[in-house]
Motif scaffolding. Structure first.
Motif, PDB file in Angstrom:
ATOM      1  N   HIS A   7      85.976  39.414  -6.301  1.00  0.00           N
ATOM      2  CA  HIS A   7      86.509  40.484  -5.455  1.00  0.00           C
ATOM      3  C   HIS A   7      85.766  40.509  -4.126  1.00  0.00           C
ATOM      4  O   HIS A   7      86.370  40.613  -3.069  1.00  0.00           O
ATOM      5  N   GLU A  12      89.380  41.220   2.328  1.00  0.00           N
ATOM      6  CA  GLU A  12      90.122  42.486   2.250  1.00  0.00           C
ATOM      7  C   GLU A  12      89.476  43.475   1.273  1.00  0.00           C
ATOM      8  O   GLU A  12      89.842  44.644   1.247  1.00  0.00           O
ATOM      9  N   VAL A  13      88.570  42.982   0.444  1.00  0.00           N
ATOM     10  CA  VAL A  13      87.905  43.870  -0.530  1.00  0.00           C
ATOM     11  C   VAL A  13      86.439  44.032  -0.124  1.00  0.00           C
ATOM     12  O   VAL A  13      86.034  45.103   0.337  1.00  0.00           O
ATOM     13  N   GLY A  17      84.891  47.561  -0.630  1.00  0.00           N
ATOM     14  CA  GLY A  17      86.044  47.773  -1.502  1.00  0.00           C
ATOM     15  C   GLY A  17      85.617  47.866  -2.959  1.00  0.00           C
ATOM     16  O   GLY A  17      86.111  48.712  -3.711  1.00  0.00           O
ATOM     17  N   GLN A  18      84.686  47.021  -3.339  1.00  0.00           N
ATOM     18  CA  GLN A  18      84.221  47.056  -4.720  1.00  0.00           C
ATOM     19  C   GLN A  18      83.525  48.388  -5.018  1.00  0.00           C
ATOM     20  O   GLN A  18      83.690  48.951  -6.097  1.00  0.00           O
ATOM     21  N   LYS A  20      84.322  51.173  -3.667  1.00  0.00           N
ATOM     22  CA  LYS A  20      85.421  52.143  -3.830  1.00  0.00           C
ATOM     23  C   LYS A  20      85.963  52.087  -5.257  1.00  0.00           C
ATOM     24  O   LYS A  20      86.208  53.108  -5.885  1.00  0.00           O
ATOM     25  N   LEU A  21      86.161  50.844  -5.741  1.00  0.00           N
ATOM     26  CA  LEU A  21      86.657  50.691  -7.116  1.00  0.00           C
ATOM     27  C   LEU A  21      85.666  51.312  -8.097  1.00  0.00           C
ATOM     28  O   LEU A  21      86.061  52.024  -9.026  1.00  0.00           O
ATOM     29  N   ILE A 202      94.958  49.596  -7.910  1.00  0.00           N
ATOM     30  CA  ILE A 202      93.896  48.972  -7.104  1.00  0.00           C
ATOM     31  C   ILE A 202      94.227  49.068  -5.618  1.00  0.00           C
ATOM     32  O   ILE A 202      93.357  49.354  -4.792  1.00  0.00           O
ATOM     33  N   LYS A 203      95.519  48.907  -5.264  1.00  0.00           N
ATOM     34  CA  LYS A 203      95.922  49.050  -3.858  1.00  0.00           C
ATOM     35  C   LYS A 203      95.658  50.472  -3.346  1.00  0.00           C
ATOM     36  O   LYS A 203      95.240  50.660  -2.202  1.00  0.00           O
ATOM     37  N   LEU A 206      91.920  50.900  -2.802  1.00  0.00           N
ATOM     38  CA  LEU A 206      91.429  50.125  -1.651  1.00  0.00           C
ATOM     39  C   LEU A 206      92.118  50.506  -0.338  1.00  0.00           C
ATOM     40  O   LEU A 206      91.887  49.869   0.683  1.00  0.00           O
ATOM     41  N   ASN A 207      92.974  51.543  -0.400  1.00  0.00           N
ATOM     42  CA  ASN A 207      93.703  51.987   0.802  1.00  0.00           C
ATOM     43  C   ASN A 207      94.515  50.878   1.451  1.00  0.00           C
ATOM     44  O   ASN A 207      94.592  50.791   2.680  1.00  0.00           O
TER      45      ASN A 207
END
Lengths: 354, 77
Positions: A7, A12-13, A17-18, A20-21, A202-203, A206-207
């Motif tokens: 990821h 993009e992640v 992003g991780q 955020k997840l 997930i989308k 991740l906005n």
């Protein structure tokens, strides 16, 4: 390499992003055909808090598509069995099993701890309950539903986008649309649809721009055809729900009151049970009991007056499908104290109940 | 005009086809439905939404294009 390195190397992640997840809180309602793949992928992705709501038990007939479970899970509560397996998949996150049926009474308490709700249920009354409560609480719903070889996916209530009511304003009558246990489903279909739902979760976290809001994706596994239909926000339908002071309207509106089923070991053979055999007269084995009436399903509606509705009514047929329809007919006529015998007439002989 | 009608789920079972062409003289979606109800009387008892040119529309909408779809709700999970 870390667990999430594939990821993190995606631009993009990334680590952001991780993170955020890892701080996302996702509630999955229904750990069945759709819920299982959603859970597998969001747990593997590192969603930090995952709740699983399911009151049902794992049945051997689930294993054809609910591949999160194994033979050793049969008989266990689905939420608990799922948690057990998922903790092995990713022990670094918090997983909560909620082995309850989602109802008007517990929904607010359960929803308050989560930011995204995933609808993987198998009945309309729970779908409308989820949609309406999420709408009132401003939480997005990742929706998926299946029928035989076809599936639908969408995201409702996302950034003031359309809700399920903008697509289907009124719940259909229960029984008018069959579920998987009655008509069957290709095992791989919920795997595909559930994985698409996990992708939407997930989308959202991740906005990403392309969240499936305002669109209904329809997939046909036979033709591999995908149609995406636009759904407009319907302010009238949304205001109707938002202006409700509480959830009591749902039980009134609810055409889809879940049919109560009873298993033969739960039947206590007191004199206040009225059995109704809804099979045709030629069907075997015949049941001859003083408290058993035979009214074939197709004649039930006009013969309800033959039934003593002051008693507990247990409808049965050969396998337990027609008797569910019979209970729906009775419910629609205002007869509420009625059950469908799970497994049908054959289950009566399993433990010599009669 | 020629309409292309697409059916989903149990509606496709009822009509025994995934899609079909329909010759139509009229202006509104509800008139198309009337025509389909004549052809498939059981359709009247079913719940579904109509899409026109890949957009969900109400039954009193005007016909603006040739692509119509009948979409029932699914409950399975």
């Amino acid at each position: 390499m870390s667990r999430y390195s594939r990821h993190i190397i995606l631009s993009e992640v990334g680590q952001k992003g991780q993170d955020k997840l890892n701080s996302a809180k996702v509630l999955v309602i229904g750990a069945g055909g759709l819920g299982c793949p959603v859970l597998q992928y969001i747990v593997a992705s590192g969603v930090g808090q995952v709740g699983i709501v399911d009151f049902d038990k794992v049945d051997i007939s689930n294993l054809q598509r609910q591949v999160l479970f194994g033979t050793s899970s049969v008989g266990m509560n689905k939420a608990i069995a799922a948690k057990k397996r998922l903790e092995d998949l990713n022990e670094t996150i918090n997983i909560y099993a909620i082995p309850e049926q989602l109802t008007i009474k517990n929904v607010l308490q359960i929803f308050k701890d989560y930011d995204i709700i995933v609808d993987g249920t198998d009945n309309f009354s729970t779908r409308y309950l989820i949609n309406d409560v999420a709408l009132q609480l401003n939480k997005p719903v990742v929706y998926g539903a299946i029928y035989k070889f076809e599936g639908q996916v969408s995201v409702f209530n996302y950034n003031h986008g359309p809700s399920y009511r903008c697509l289907f304003p009124i719940p259909p009558k229960e029984g008018s649309i069959a579920n998987c246990s009655e008509v069957g489903v290709l095992g791989v279909l919920p795997g595909i649809i559930g994985t698409m739902m996990a992708n939407e979760v997930i989308k959202i976290v991740l906005n990403f721009d392309g969240v499936l809001s305002g669109k209904l994706l329809c997939y046909n596994s036979k033709t591999s055809e995908v149609s995406t239909l636009k759904i407009k926000r319907n302010p009238v339908e949304i205001d109707k729900i938002k202006s409700q002071p509480d959830l009591s309207y749902l039980s009134i509106e609810d055409n889809c009151t879940a049919v109560k089923e009873i298993t033969n070991d739960k039947l206590n053979f007191k004199k206040n049970i009225q059995f109704v055999d809804v099979r045709e007269f030629h069907e075997e084995p015949k049941i001859e009991l003083s408290n058993c009436l035979q009214i074939p399903l197709r004649e039930l509606e006009e013969n309800i007056n033959q039934i003593d509705t002051s008693q507990t009514i247990v409808a049965f047929c050969q396998s337990g499908i027609r008797s569910k329809k019979a209970v729906e007919i009775l419910l629609n006529q205002g007869v509420t104290n009625c059950y469908s015998l799970k497994g049908g007439v054959m289950s009566l002989f399993e433990k010599q109940s009669i | 005009m020629q309409l292309n009608i697409k059916y989903f789920g149990l509606i496709a079972e009822l009509t025994s086809c995934g899609e079909e062409q329909l010759e139509f003289q009229g202006t509104k979606i509800e008139e198309v439905l009337e025509k389909l109800f004549e052809k498939y009387p059981d359709l009247k008892t079913k719940d579904f939404q109509v899409a026109q040119n890949r957009e969900i529309v109400s039954n009193d909408s005007k016909i603006t294009g040739g692509d119509i779809a009948l979409l029932p709700p699914f409950s399975g999970g």
